[in-house]
Motif scaffolding. Sequence first.
Motif, mmCIF file in Angstrom:
data_model
loop_
_atom_site.group_PDB
_atom_site.id
_atom_site.type_symbol
_atom_site.label_atom_id
_atom_site.label_comp_id
_atom_site.label_asym_id
_atom_site.label_seq_id
_atom_site.Cartn_x
_atom_site.Cartn_y
_atom_site.Cartn_z
ATOM 1 N N THR A 362 0.785 -1.109 -0.065
ATOM 2 C CA THR A 362 -0.066 0.011 0.107
ATOM 3 C C THR A 362 0.877 1.226 0.034
ATOM 4 O O THR A 362 0.730 2.173 -0.840
ATOM 5 C CB THR A 362 -1.034 -0.268 1.222
ATOM 6 O OG1 THR A 362 -1.837 -1.040 1.341
ATOM 7 C CG2 THR A 362 -1.840 1.253 1.271
ATOM 8 N N ILE A 363 1.757 1.292 0.893
ATOM 9 C CA ILE A 363 2.703 2.561 0.876
ATOM 10 C C ILE A 363 3.601 2.566 -0.209
ATOM 11 O O ILE A 363 3.704 3.719 -0.771
ATOM 12 C CB ILE A 363 3.852 2.316 2.106
ATOM 13 C CG1 ILE A 363 2.997 2.356 3.440
ATOM 14 C CG2 ILE A 363 4.949 3.434 2.023
ATOM 15 C CD1 ILE A 363 3.849 2.275 4.771
ATOM 16 N N CYS A 364 3.887 1.452 -0.860
ATOM 17 C CA CYS A 364 4.775 1.710 -2.079
ATOM 18 C C CYS A 364 3.703 2.216 -3.360
ATOM 19 O O CYS A 364 4.396 2.913 -4.153
ATOM 20 C CB CYS A 364 5.244 0.293 -2.595
ATOM 21 S SG CYS A 364 6.922 -0.148 -1.594
ATOM 22 N N SER A 383 -3.679 1.541 -4.522
ATOM 23 C CA SER A 383 -3.470 1.415 -3.013
ATOM 24 C C SER A 383 -4.546 1.067 -2.398
ATOM 25 O O SER A 383 -4.961 0.270 -1.167
ATOM 26 C CB SER A 383 -2.897 2.680 -2.505
ATOM 27 O OG SER A 383 -3.622 3.578 -3.120
ATOM 28 N N ILE A 384 -5.706 1.757 -2.751
ATOM 29 C CA ILE A 384 -7.135 1.562 -2.168
ATOM 30 C C ILE A 384 -7.566 0.008 -2.035
ATOM 31 O O ILE A 384 -8.015 -0.453 -1.117
ATOM 32 C CB ILE A 384 -8.292 2.185 -2.926
ATOM 33 C CG1 ILE A 384 -7.745 3.731 -2.678
ATOM 34 C CG2 ILE A 384 -9.331 1.898 -2.622
ATOM 35 C CD1 ILE A 384 -8.711 4.512 -3.591
ATOM 36 N N LEU A 389 -8.059 -5.064 2.667
ATOM 37 C CA LEU A 389 -7.937 -6.380 3.554
ATOM 38 C C LEU A 389 -7.413 -5.758 4.725
ATOM 39 O O LEU A 389 -7.627 -6.610 5.759
ATOM 40 C CB LEU A 389 -6.850 -7.078 2.902
ATOM 41 C CG LEU A 389 -7.357 -8.247 1.700
ATOM 42 C CD1 LEU A 389 -7.740 -7.284 0.408
ATOM 43 C CD2 LEU A 389 -6.478 -9.294 1.526
ATOM 44 N N LEU A 390 -6.757 -4.775 5.007
ATOM 45 C CA LEU A 390 -6.279 -4.162 6.520
ATOM 46 C C LEU A 390 -7.301 -3.513 7.104
ATOM 47 O O LEU A 390 -7.303 -3.572 8.098
ATOM 48 C CB LEU A 390 -5.018 -3.378 6.087
ATOM 49 C CG LEU A 390 -3.816 -4.060 5.716
ATOM 50 C CD1 LEU A 390 -2.696 -3.081 5.680
ATOM 51 C CD2 LEU A 390 -3.316 -5.250 6.588
ATOM 52 N N GLU A 396 -7.678 1.611 13.085
ATOM 53 C CA GLU A 396 -6.949 2.763 12.504
ATOM 54 C C GLU A 396 -6.667 2.591 10.986
ATOM 55 O O GLU A 396 -6.794 3.365 10.378
ATOM 56 C CB GLU A 396 -5.545 2.656 13.152
ATOM 57 C CG GLU A 396 -5.298 3.472 14.680
ATOM 58 C CD GLU A 396 -4.085 3.692 14.976
ATOM 59 O OE1 GLU A 396 -3.642 4.557 14.878
ATOM 60 O OE2 GLU A 396 -3.414 3.004 15.767
ATOM 61 N N ASP A 397 -6.456 1.533 10.591
ATOM 62 C CA ASP A 397 -6.601 1.321 9.267
ATOM 63 C C ASP A 397 -7.875 1.618 8.466
ATOM 64 O O ASP A 397 -7.648 2.050 7.431
ATOM 65 C CB ASP A 397 -6.022 -0.244 8.992
ATOM 66 C CG ASP A 397 -4.609 -0.700 8.989
ATOM 67 O OD1 ASP A 397 -3.911 0.379 8.836
ATOM 68 O OD2 ASP A 397 -4.302 -1.750 9.272
ATOM 69 N N ALA A 398 -8.940 1.293 9.331
ATOM 70 C CA ALA A 398 -10.294 1.685 8.705
ATOM 71 C C ALA A 398 -10.233 2.889 8.354
ATOM 72 O O ALA A 398 -10.966 3.391 7.444
ATOM 73 C CB ALA A 398 -11.381 1.032 9.664
ATOM 74 N N GLY A 399 -9.854 3.565 9.552
ATOM 75 C CA GLY A 399 -9.999 5.249 9.390
ATOM 76 C C GLY A 399 -9.180 5.895 8.143
ATOM 77 O O GLY A 399 -9.713 6.666 7.441
ATOM 78 N N ILE A 400 -8.058 5.475 8.115
ATOM 79 C CA ILE A 400 -7.221 5.772 6.921
ATOM 80 C C ILE A 400 -7.764 5.512 5.801
ATOM 81 O O ILE A 400 -7.780 6.131 4.754
ATOM 82 C CB ILE A 400 -5.744 5.262 7.101
ATOM 83 C CG1 ILE A 400 -5.016 5.857 8.526
ATOM 84 C CG2 ILE A 400 -4.934 5.700 6.016
ATOM 85 C CD1 ILE A 400 -3.753 5.040 8.646
#
Length: 520
Positions: A362-364, A383-384, A389-390, A396-400
């Motif tokens: 995702t970051i890459c 990335s989306i 999956l995360l 926290e991942d859900a919010g991002i």
Amino acid sequence: MAASMTRWFGWFPALTLGVTLIKCLLINTYRSTDFEVHRNWLAITHTLPVSDWYFEETSEWTLDYPPFFAWFEFCLSHLAKYFDKEMLVVQNLNYASPATILFQRLSVILTDLLLVYAVKECCNIIGTCKSKEFLGIRPFVLAVLLLWNFGLLITDHIHFQYNGFLFGILLLSIVRHFQNRHLEGALLFAVLLNLKHIYLYIAPAYGIFLLRSYCIISNSSDGSFCWRSFSTVRFTLLGSLVLSVFALSFGPFIALGQMPQVLSRLFPFKRGLCHAYWAPNMWALYNVVDKALSVLGVKFQLLKTLPKASMTGGLVQEFYHSVLPSVTPLATLICTLISILPSLWILWWRPNGAQGFLRCITICALGSFLFGWHVHEKAVLMSILPFSLLAVKSREDAGIFLMLSTSGHFSLLPLLFTAPELPIKVLLMLLYTLSSFAALKTLFSREGPLLRSMEQLYLMGLIPLEVVCEWVYPLTAWQQTLPFIPLMMTSVYCALGITYSFIRLYILALRTKLDREKSH
């Protein structure tokens, strides 16, 4: 067993059928130039010998995807002839008979079956939780986020592309790594790279992960490793597998002595820094700052006249800025590498299994999107979708994810600029966004709010932005003299949200690393 039967003969087929019906209803909607691009590629691969594929230029939409995708078009062309042979004539530019439209639309819908299978596999590796509500079931939420993804719906089934089956291969590759079937995962990704080379964005994550988690057999208790545990056999096996795929793909063109021509098509660095439609990344912000400095320079008599800058790409061959230094392909490469190196370092020293690998992907993908050369707006989906999956595993991942997906999807709205598609894109965006918010909020209802006040305020700002861009601005006199303003506003505003999501992702990744170090 009973729960599994209920899943696959209950809500999963219903979700699949529902989204397929929507895709069928979109068959006669607006088509972008990408529709003609793929029709032309059908004609090229069907009527011309392989040696001419990457030289043909009757149309401006020349073949610029890797060889496996050319062979994919070749296979489709042998089905296309049963619908309308005229679509397979290279000289029939912009040919779009009803049969041609039907065939190309159906080809996207049917190849999406690979995405459906991949989503099913993703649901199998996601742990569930006991809930009487569908929105409290992780696999259900994940299936909604992936199968009903707004970006895929409009880019593939209105705008027209084949992203669905490509993302199916990517997701299936990721799943295989979660299942410790690393060679299968590597094989699928190698095939994907030879279908669409934009996935090179995430190739560093694959390379580091496979070296660290497949080629290095054992780790010490603190997560570190010893080079003596490096398996030469595994490395050789992995390398042979990947090289075989590339040899199969590019071998014929190497034999024909055409590799320079093929590579010039795949990597057209003479195009501009930004695509003709600005992707919402750092260079969109850079362009706006350059414009602002130009205007201020004239106002305060630091510049005699307002320079005319060329900052968009597409088929434009020149690019430069007015005040700020012009950006070169090498500069974007350096910026991209700097943006992804910390995540690769974390993956190497504290791999955290397939989950850490997924975060690095995702970051890459985001780093390459924000700093890459001539980035297409649709690349934000890279990335989306994996990040979904995360998003169903962590609050926290859900919010991002909600920040990233909402701003990223909103940035795609200008792709559909015709009046009949306005209510369609708005309703589909609302359907997906509200469903995502409701599902993730229910999933993490006991863990607190998903978004901070500032994040909520930012997302609420998308509503007046859409109203201004779609309804207010077209009624002003500026629409005739400055027609690019709505697109610029959308790109810049969404770039802020996507950049913010990137920063938060990095903070979370670094914090996870520190937490793991403390635990050891």
